[in-house]
Design a protein around this motif. Structure first.
Motif, PDB file in Angstrom:
ATOM      1  N   SER A 139       1.223  -1.020   0.006  1.00 37.38           N
ATOM      2  CA  SER A 139       0.114   0.172   0.112  1.00 37.38           C
ATOM      3  C   SER A 139       0.567   1.451   0.212  1.00 37.38           C
ATOM      4  N   ILE A 140       0.440   2.626  -0.921  1.00 36.38           N
ATOM      5  CA  ILE A 140       0.939   3.399  -0.919  1.00 36.38           C
ATOM      6  C   ILE A 140       1.319   4.284   0.321  1.00 36.38           C
ATOM      7  N   VAL A 141       0.056   4.094   0.833  1.00 33.98           N
ATOM      8  CA  VAL A 141      -0.442   4.471   2.715  1.00 33.98           C
ATOM      9  C   VAL A 141       0.770   4.054   3.225  1.00 33.98           C
ATOM     10  N   ALA A 142       0.996   3.318   3.420  1.00 37.23           N
ATOM     11  CA  ALA A 142       2.135   2.798   4.296  1.00 37.23           C
ATOM     12  C   ALA A 142       3.138   3.026   3.432  1.00 37.23           C
ATOM     13  N   LEU A 143       3.761   2.644   2.742  1.00 37.09           N
ATOM     14  CA  LEU A 143       4.582   3.110   2.358  1.00 37.09           C
ATOM     15  C   LEU A 143       5.543   4.425   2.840  1.00 37.09           C
ATOM     16  N   ALA A 144       4.414   5.078   3.095  1.00 40.10           N
ATOM     17  CA  ALA A 144       4.281   6.966   2.863  1.00 40.10           C
ATOM     18  C   ALA A 144       4.832   6.834   4.575  1.00 40.10           C
ATOM     19  N   THR A 145       3.751   6.145   4.660  1.00 34.88           N
ATOM     20  CA  THR A 145       3.906   6.073   6.384  1.00 34.88           C
ATOM     21  C   THR A 145       5.372   6.009   7.131  1.00 34.88           C
ATOM     22  N   LYS A 146       5.798   5.001   6.652  1.00 34.96           N
ATOM     23  CA  LYS A 146       7.260   4.234   6.973  1.00 34.96           C
ATOM     24  C   LYS A 146       8.208   5.346   6.628  1.00 34.96           C
ATOM     25  N   THR A 147       7.989   6.062   5.828  1.00 40.32           N
ATOM     26  CA  THR A 147       8.910   7.001   5.225  1.00 40.32           C
ATOM     27  C   THR A 147       8.476   8.000   5.632  1.00 40.32           C
ATOM     28  N   ASN A 148       7.808   8.845   6.446  1.00 39.45           N
ATOM     29  CA  ASN A 148       7.447  10.190   7.231  1.00 39.45           C
ATOM     30  C   ASN A 148       6.423   9.493   8.006  1.00 39.45           C
ATOM     31  N   ASN A 149       5.963   9.343   9.209  1.00 39.30           N
ATOM     32  CA  ASN A 149       5.372   8.963  10.290  1.00 39.30           C
ATOM     33  C   ASN A 149       4.271  10.736  10.189  1.00 39.30           C
ATOM     34  N   GLU A 150       4.839  11.174  10.055  1.00 38.78           N
ATOM     35  CA  GLU A 150       3.656  12.875   9.690  1.00 38.78           C
ATOM     36  C   GLU A 150       3.079  12.776   8.615  1.00 38.78           C
ATOM     37  N   THR A 151       3.381  12.068   7.240  1.00 41.19           N
ATOM     38  CA  THR A 151       2.579  11.811   5.897  1.00 41.19           C
ATOM     39  C   THR A 151       1.196  11.666   5.846  1.00 41.19           C
ATOM     40  N   CYS A 152       0.577  11.187   6.312  1.00 38.22           N
ATOM     41  CA  CYS A 152      -0.725  11.040   6.237  1.00 38.22           C
ATOM     42  C   CYS A 152      -1.092  11.243   7.514  1.00 38.22           C
ATOM     43  N   LYS A 153      -0.722  12.221   8.318  1.00 42.04           N
ATOM     44  CA  LYS A 153      -2.599  12.264   9.502  1.00 42.04           C
ATOM     45  C   LYS A 153      -2.930  13.132   8.637  1.00 42.04           C
ATOM     46  N   CYS A 154      -3.031  14.000   7.536  1.00 35.84           N
ATOM     47  CA  CYS A 154      -4.388  14.872   6.938  1.00 35.84           C
ATOM     48  C   CYS A 154      -5.763  14.469   6.941  1.00 35.84           C
ATOM     49  N   MET A 155      -5.168  12.720   6.961  1.00 35.85           N
ATOM     50  CA  MET A 155      -6.898  12.208   6.562  1.00 35.85           C
ATOM     51  C   MET A 155      -7.511  12.121   7.650  1.00 35.85           C
ATOM     52  N   GLY A 156      -7.403  12.296   8.849  1.00 37.09           N
ATOM     53  CA  GLY A 156      -7.972  12.784   9.724  1.00 37.09           C
ATOM     54  C   GLY A 156      -9.643  11.564  10.583  1.00 37.09           C
ATOM     55  N   GLY A 157      -9.243  10.114   9.681  1.00 40.41           N
ATOM     56  CA  GLY A 157      -9.846   9.222  10.028  1.00 40.41           C
ATOM     57  C   GLY A 157     -11.074   9.939   8.742  1.00 40.41           C
ATOM     58  N   GLY A 158     -11.581  10.414   8.462  1.00 45.13           N
ATOM     59  CA  GLY A 158     -11.908  11.045   7.084  1.00 45.13           C
ATOM     60  C   GLY A 158     -11.739  10.100   6.167  1.00 45.13           C
TER      61      GLY A 158
END
Length: 404
Positions: free
Chosen positions: A209-228
Motif C-alpha cells: 500500500s502506498i499509504v503504508a510506504l509513505a507512513t514508513k518514510t515519514n510518520n507525519e505524512t498521512c495525518k491529514c487523512m484525519g479519519g475521513g
C-alpha cells in the motif's frame, strides 16, 4: 483520482491511489497462457537472450517470467477513463482477450511472434454494455483513451512508450487490430524489461500500500487523512473473465443481421443455412471456439491457405490463430470431405462471426453465386448439397423479414 487538487501529495491523495487499485479489479487468470503446457507464464525458454542488447525486442525469444506489471496498471487506467472521464462515449472494458502466449502456444497456433511473452495484452471493449466489433468505434477508443489519456503511441517509433497496434493500415497487408486494442511494452528500454518488472499474480502488481510506504518514510505524512474518507472514484469496476463458452448463437444472429442489411435477403438465407449446417445450429464446439462454419487449416499463417485477397482487403477480419479437435461426420459419404478419425483437425480462428460470414459472402460472389462450390467442386456433389442445405429453415432471416 477525483481528489481535490491542493498542490500537496497528502494523505487523501495517497489513499485515493490505493482505492484506485482496489476499485479496478482484474481477473489475473485471464492474463495467463492457455496452452496447457506451462504454468501460465512460459517455461523461461531462451534465457541466453535475456537482457541481450544486440537482439531487437521484436524478435527476442526469451519467455519473460510473468506479465509486465505496467500493462495491468494501464488497463486499470483505461477502465477509469472509459467509465469516468470519458463516460459520455459509452465504452467500457469487456475482457482481456489475450495475455501471455508462450512458445508452446505459438506452436499450437502456428505463429512465431513474441510480443505476447509477457509484453502485451489484447483487450475487447463494450459499447453501451455490448461488445463492439465496429472498427470506427474501436479506433475511437484507441485515440480518445489510449493515445489521449494514456499517452500511448500507434506503432513502435519512440522508446519508453506503450505501443498500440494500428487500427488503420498504412500499407497493403499491414497487420492491424481493428476490432480490439493491442498494447505492449516492446519499446521500453532494457532496464525497464528486467525480470523484476514481470509478475504472476495481482498481489505482485499492487505491491505494498502506498499509504503504508509513505507512513514508513515519514510518520507525519498521512495525518491529514484525519479519519475521513477519500472521495469515491467510481463504483467498483471488474474486468469480467473471458467466457469459456466462446462465440454464441446471439453472436451469429447479430452478424447475420449485418449480412442481411448489407447483401440482402437471399445472401443472408444462404449463409444462415450454411452456418446452421456446419455448426449444429450455432452450438458446435468448433463454432464456439472459432466463429466459423468449419474453415480448416490447409496452409501456413497468416491466412492458413484461405484467400489472402479477402484478408488484405479486410484486415479487421484476419485470422487470429488455430484450434484443433476431432471432426464430426458432417456430410462424409454424401459428397463431402471424408471424415478424419485418427487425428485432430485444425481450424482457423477468426476475430468475429461476422468475419466468417463476410468470407462466405466474398466466396459466393467470387464464384458467381455458386454457393454449393463451398462444399465440393464436383457438380453431382453440389446437387446433393443444395438439396440438403435448402431443407434447413433460416429462422433468423425469417425473423428479420417479419420485423421489417
Amino acid at each position: 483520482m477525483k481528489v481535490t487538487e491542493t498542490g500537496k501529495v497528502c494523505g487523501n491523495v495517497l489513499r485515493a491511489i490505493d482505492d484506485f487499485q482496489n476499485k479496478y479489479i482484474i481477473n489475473f487468470d485471464d492474463v495467463k497462457c492457455p496452452c496447457g503446457k506451462c504454468k501460465g507464464f512460459g517455461n523461461g525458454k531462451f534465457p541466453e537472450q535475456k537482457q541481450n542488447s544486440k537482439i531487437d525486442e521484436k524478435i527476442r525469444k526469451y519467455e519473460y517470467p510473468g506479465i509486465h506489471r505496467s500493462l495491468i496498471w494501464a488497463l486499470r487506467a483505461a477502465m477509469f477513463y472509459t467509465t469516468v472521464i470519458e463516460k459520455g462515449i459509452k465504452y467500457s472494458v469487456k475482457c482481456i482477450f489475450s495475455g501471455y502466449r508462450c512458445h508452446e502456444n505459438n506452436r499450437q497456433h502456428k505463429r512465431t511472434s513474441t510480443n505476447h511473452m509477457g509484453k502485451a495484452l489484447d483487450i475487447h471493449f463494450n459499447k453501451s454494455g455490448k461488445r463492439t466489433q465496429v472498427p470506427k468505434e474501436v479506433e475511437e477508443i484507441r485515440q480518445k483513451i489510449f493515445v489521449k489519456h494514456l499517452g500511448n503511441q500507434v506503432r513502435w517509433d519512440d522508446d519508453d512508450k506503450f505501443s498500440l497496434e494500428p487500427g488503420v493500415p498504412k500499407y497493403k497487408g499491414e497487420f492491424i487490430a481493428s476490432t480490439w486494442i493491442h498494447y505492449d511494452v516492446r519499446q521500453f528500454e532494457l532496464k525497464y524489461l528486467k525480470d523484476e518488472f514481470f509478475v504472476k499474480n495481482i498481489n505482485d502488481v499492487n505491491g505494498e500500500s502506498i499509504v503504508a510506504l509513505a507512513t514508513k518514510t515519514n510518520n507525519e505524512t498521512c495525518k491529514c487523512m484525519g479519519g475521513g474518507t477519500a472521495k469515491q472514484i467510481n463504483t467498483p469496476a471488474i474486468v469480467p473473465k473471458v467466457q469459456s463458452s466462446g462465440f454464441t448463437e446471439n453472436d451469429g444472429k447479430e452478424a447475420l443481421e449485418i449480412i442481411y442489411n448489407k447483401y440482402g435477403k437471399d445472401m443472408a438465407i444462404i449463409i444462415e443455412r450454411m452456418y446452421r449446417d456446419e455448426t449444429r445450429h450455432f452450438q458446435s464446439g468448433q463454432y464456439k471456439a472459432c466463429g466459423t462454419g468449419g474453415m480448416e487449416v490447409f496452409g501456413s499463417a497468416p491466412y492458413y491457405g484461405w484467400d489472402k485477397n479477402f484478408f488484405e482487403a479486410n484486415p479487421e477480419f484476419q485470422p487470429i490463430g488455430v484450434w484443433s479437435a476431432y471432426e464430426n461426420k458432417g456430410m462424409s459419404g454424401q459428397g463431402g470431405n471424408k471424415q478424419v478419425t485418427d487425428r485432430k483437425k485444425e481450424f482457423v480462428v477468426l476475430p468475429s462471426v461476422l468475419a466468417g460470414m463476410e468470407y462466405k459472402a466474398f466466396y459466393i460472389k467470387k464464384h458467381n453465386g455458386n454457393w454449393a462450390r463451398w462444399h465440393s467442386t464436383k457438380e453431382s456433389n453440389q446437387k446433393t448439397y443444395k438439396t440438403h442445405i435448402e431443407s434447413i429453415k433460416p429462422r433468423f432471416v425469417n425473423e428479420f423479414e417479419k420485423n421489417k
